[in-house]
Design an enzyme around this catalytic site. Sequence first.
Site, mmCIF file in Angstrom:
data_model
loop_
_atom_site.group_PDB
_atom_site.id
_atom_site.type_symbol
_atom_site.label_atom_id
_atom_site.label_comp_id
_atom_site.label_asym_id
_atom_site.label_seq_id
_atom_site.Cartn_x
_atom_site.Cartn_y
_atom_site.Cartn_z
ATOM 1 N N LYS A 42 -24.342 -43.348 0.096
ATOM 2 C CA LYS A 42 -23.869 -42.200 -0.390
ATOM 3 C C LYS A 42 -25.135 -41.218 -0.427
ATOM 4 O O LYS A 42 -25.187 -40.222 -0.946
ATOM 5 C CB LYS A 42 -23.895 -42.402 -2.279
ATOM 6 C CG LYS A 42 -22.324 -43.142 -2.540
ATOM 7 C CD LYS A 42 -21.296 -42.268 -2.287
ATOM 8 C CE LYS A 42 -20.418 -42.953 -2.821
ATOM 9 N NZ LYS A 42 -19.153 -41.785 -2.869
ATOM 10 N N SER A 263 -19.452 -54.702 -3.194
ATOM 11 C CA SER A 263 -18.413 -54.070 -2.402
ATOM 12 C C SER A 263 -18.342 -54.635 -0.899
ATOM 13 O O SER A 263 -17.434 -54.585 -0.246
ATOM 14 C CB SER A 263 -18.388 -52.583 -2.362
ATOM 15 O OG SER A 263 -19.723 -52.099 -1.901
HETATM 16 N N1 PMP Z 1 -19.442 -49.480 -2.297
HETATM 17 C C1 PMP Z 1 -20.573 -49.105 -3.173
HETATM 18 C C2 PMP Z 1 -21.518 -49.818 -3.645
HETATM 19 C C3 PMP Z 1 -20.390 -47.654 -3.570
HETATM 20 O O1 PMP Z 1 -21.249 -47.265 -4.789
HETATM 21 C C4 PMP Z 1 -19.422 -46.811 -3.369
HETATM 22 C C5 PMP Z 1 -19.326 -45.383 -4.100
HETATM 23 N N2 PMP Z 1 -18.835 -45.515 -5.449
HETATM 24 C C6 PMP Z 1 -18.306 -47.394 -2.534
HETATM 25 C C7 PMP Z 1 -18.376 -48.592 -1.937
HETATM 26 C C8 PMP Z 1 -17.265 -46.478 -2.032
HETATM 27 O O2 PMP Z 1 -17.157 -45.424 -1.563
HETATM 28 P P1 PMP Z 1 -16.335 -44.092 -1.717
HETATM 29 O O3 PMP Z 1 -16.926 -43.424 -3.039
HETATM 30 O O4 PMP Z 1 -16.595 -43.441 -0.698
HETATM 31 O O5 PMP Z 1 -14.878 -44.560 -1.596
#
Ligand code: PMP
Length: 303
Positions: A42, A263
């Site tokens: 991010k 994630s």
């Molecule tokens: N993994 C993590 C650890 C995140 O913080 C995020 C963002 N919320 C994502 C994946 C997914 O990214 P996006 O918001 O672009 O779908």
Amino acid sequence: MLVHHIQELIGHTPLIELPIAVPNDSHIYAKLEMFNPGGSIKDRLGDYLIQDGLQSGKINATTTIIEPTAGNTGIGLALAAQHHQLKTILVVPEKFSMEKQVLMQALGAEIVHTPSEQGIQGAIKKANELAASIPNSYVPMQFKNPANPAAYYHSLAPEILADMPHPVTAFVAGAGSGGTFAGVAAYLQAHDDATQAVVVEPEGSILNGGPAHAHRTEGIGVEFIPPFFEQVRIDQTLTIADDDAFAAVRQLARKHGLFVGSSSGAALVASLKLAATLPHNSHIVTIFPDSSERYLSQKIYSK
Ligand code: PMP
């Protein structure tokens, strides 16, 4: 490498071909986004949103930035806002990782909490309320701002193609706001229409039609279908159990020295599942969005 500001270190993260056995003699490559200076994927978005706001005139020197976030966007935005000396208020549901909240505050951002049970929707509502009461404030609103997928279309996706030694059979990524998935998938499919785009969600996210409920995998999972998904062809949605994602996180540390968040674990489990269904010698690209170090208080290595 000599640099003059931390912002210069955003992007150009490594792409690792994972040294693991993959079904059908296929290969999995993971973009290691923990190597961004704020520690996650991010940082790219924070930088892009602030630049976009400045260039379009939505942000000036005295603007207060307000954003609902699960945490990593908050860190990325706080980092970019600090560079321009902009005040930042981040609206975070209480349940999200304490480490991320400490880092946002360390960068000078103010945090406003919303109740965990109201999910990200509660944070969105609160951010809009704050914006209505604070003069010269701006909410980038990652959940619907087209600059979100654009950030990844223009930075992350070209980096993947530049580093990939083979055509990409499939791109696998989780969705929170959906910006990463939509931006990268659109770029890869524009380059090669045969590239499959596979989105990953935890159980408790609604994309595969399952009931919405709480989950431990943090950063991915949606309560509504991201509007960015209208612009991209989604070939498959894989739903991964929290326990499987966390088991993958533990394996990645123990066997390969990789400290990744949950994630990333879900992305690996999904990539392995997908590999079992793809032709021999496929090349699958996925994203590891952040590091496990910001989930240690949530006992990421002991569940
Ligand atoms: N993994 C993590 C650890 C995140 O913080 C995020 C963002 N919320 C994502 C994946 C997914 O990214 P996006 O918001 O672009 O779908």
